[in-house]
Design an enzyme around this catalytic site. Structure first.
Site, short mmCIF file in Angstrom:
data_model
loop_
_atom_site.label_atom_id
_atom_site.label_comp_id
_atom_site.label_asym_id
_atom_site.label_seq_id
_atom_site.Cartn_x
_atom_site.Cartn_y
_atom_site.Cartn_z
CE LYS A 10 -3.03 -2.23 3.25
NZ LYS A 10 -4.21 -2.12 4.13
CE1 TYR A 50 -9.00 -2.77 1.63
CE2 TYR A 50 -8.42 -0.69 0.58
CZ TYR A 50 -8.05 -1.83 1.27
OH TYR A 50 -6.73 -2.04 1.61
CG ASN A 113 -2.68 -2.75 7.54
OD1 ASN A 113 -2.68 -2.34 6.38
ND2 ASN A 113 -3.67 -3.44 8.04
CG HIS A 116 -5.12 -6.21 0.22
ND1 HIS A 116 -6.27 -6.30 0.98
CD2 HIS A 116 -5.33 -6.98 -0.87
CE1 HIS A 116 -7.14 -7.09 0.35
NE2 HIS A 116 -6.59 -7.52 -0.78
CD GLU A 127 -9.05 -8.67 -2.94
OE1 GLU A 127 -7.89 -9.13 -2.84
OE2 GLU A 127 -9.77 -8.45 -1.94
P1 IDP Z 1 -7.05 -7.21 6.23
O1 IDP Z 1 -6.36 -6.15 5.40
O2 IDP Z 1 -6.15 -7.77 7.30
O3 IDP Z 1 -7.73 -8.27 5.38
P2 IDP Z 1 -9.69 -6.04 6.71
O4 IDP Z 1 -10.51 -6.26 7.93
O5 IDP Z 1 -10.18 -6.64 5.41
O6 IDP Z 1 -8.20 -6.46 7.05
O7 IDP Z 1 -9.59 -4.44 6.53
C1 IDP Z 1 -9.08 -3.89 5.36
C2 IDP Z 1 -8.18 -2.74 5.70
O8 IDP Z 1 -8.96 -1.69 6.28
C3 IDP Z 1 -7.13 -3.07 6.76
O9 IDP Z 1 -5.96 -3.62 6.21
C4 IDP Z 1 -6.86 -1.73 7.40
O10 IDP Z 1 -5.89 -0.99 6.68
C5 IDP Z 1 -8.20 -1.03 7.28
N1 IDP Z 1 -8.94 -1.12 8.55
C6 IDP Z 1 -9.54 -2.21 9.09
N2 IDP Z 1 -10.11 -1.92 10.27
C7 IDP Z 1 -9.88 -0.59 10.47
C8 IDP Z 1 -10.23 0.33 11.52
O11 IDP Z 1 -10.88 -0.04 12.51
N3 IDP Z 1 -9.80 1.61 11.37
C9 IDP Z 1 -9.08 2.04 10.28
N4 IDP Z 1 -8.73 1.20 9.28
C10 IDP Z 1 -9.12 -0.09 9.37
#
Ligand code: IDP
Length: 136
Positions: A10, A50, A113, A116, A127
């Site tokens: 990302k 998303y 983070n 993805h 995707e």
């Molecule tokens: P993943 O990337 O580990 O599959 P997902 O639950 O699919 O996690 O969430 C997608 C992305 O959305 C996450 O990687 C993160 O960057 C963002 N995200 C998830 N939960 C939160 C939150 O509570 N606050 C802000 N960003 C979030």
């Protein structure tokens, strides 16, 4: 049986200069690179990517973030590639991600983070088509 997954480094990962580090970990694991491209995502592509989070309070911030700079999209292949890459990535929240994982080693905030990885064969197909229609 080999499968494919979509991996994104990302915009925070590109800014932090860890693209090579992420690719190196993928290759060290034995997964194969099938496609790789530096992209600036259009808003509509980000929203489609998303879509499962469209009702979440952080959706707007997530789309702003993922369209806020170049990212690197990869298609990665290997036995149980989806699970294998998610194990390399670590938990979504980088503070609880195990050290040794990408998120555990390089990030502190859930919104930034680094990577993805698709979470199911259904998501991976969807995707990969979105990012690399030619691989469909
Ligand atoms: P993943 O990337 O580990 O599959 P997902 O639950 O699919 O996690 O969430 C997608 C992305 O959305 C996450 O990687 C993160 O960057 C963002 N995200 C998830 N939960 C939160 C939150 O509570 N606050 C802000 N960003 C979030």
């Amino acid at each position: 049986m080999s499968e494919r997954t979509l991996v994104l480094v990302k915009p925070d990962g590109v800014r932090r200069g860890v693209v090579g580090e992420v690719i190196s970990r993928i290759e060290r694991k034995g997964l194969k690179l099938v496609a790789l491209e530096l992209k600036n995502l259009k808003r509509e592509t980000a929203e489609a990517h998303y879509e499962e989070h469209s009702e979440k309070p952080f959706f707007g911030d997530l789309v702003d973030f993922i369209t806020g700079g170049p990212l690197v999209a990869l298609v990665v292949e290997g036995p149980r590639a989806i699970e294998a890459f998610r194990a390399l990535a670590g938990a979504t929240d980088p503070v609880s991600a195990t050290p040794g994982t990408i998120r555990g080693d390089f990030a502190l905030e859930i919104g930034e983070n680094i990577v993805h990885g698709s979470d199911s064969t259904y998501s991976a197909d969807r995707e990969i088509k979105l990012f690399f229609p030619e691989l469909g």
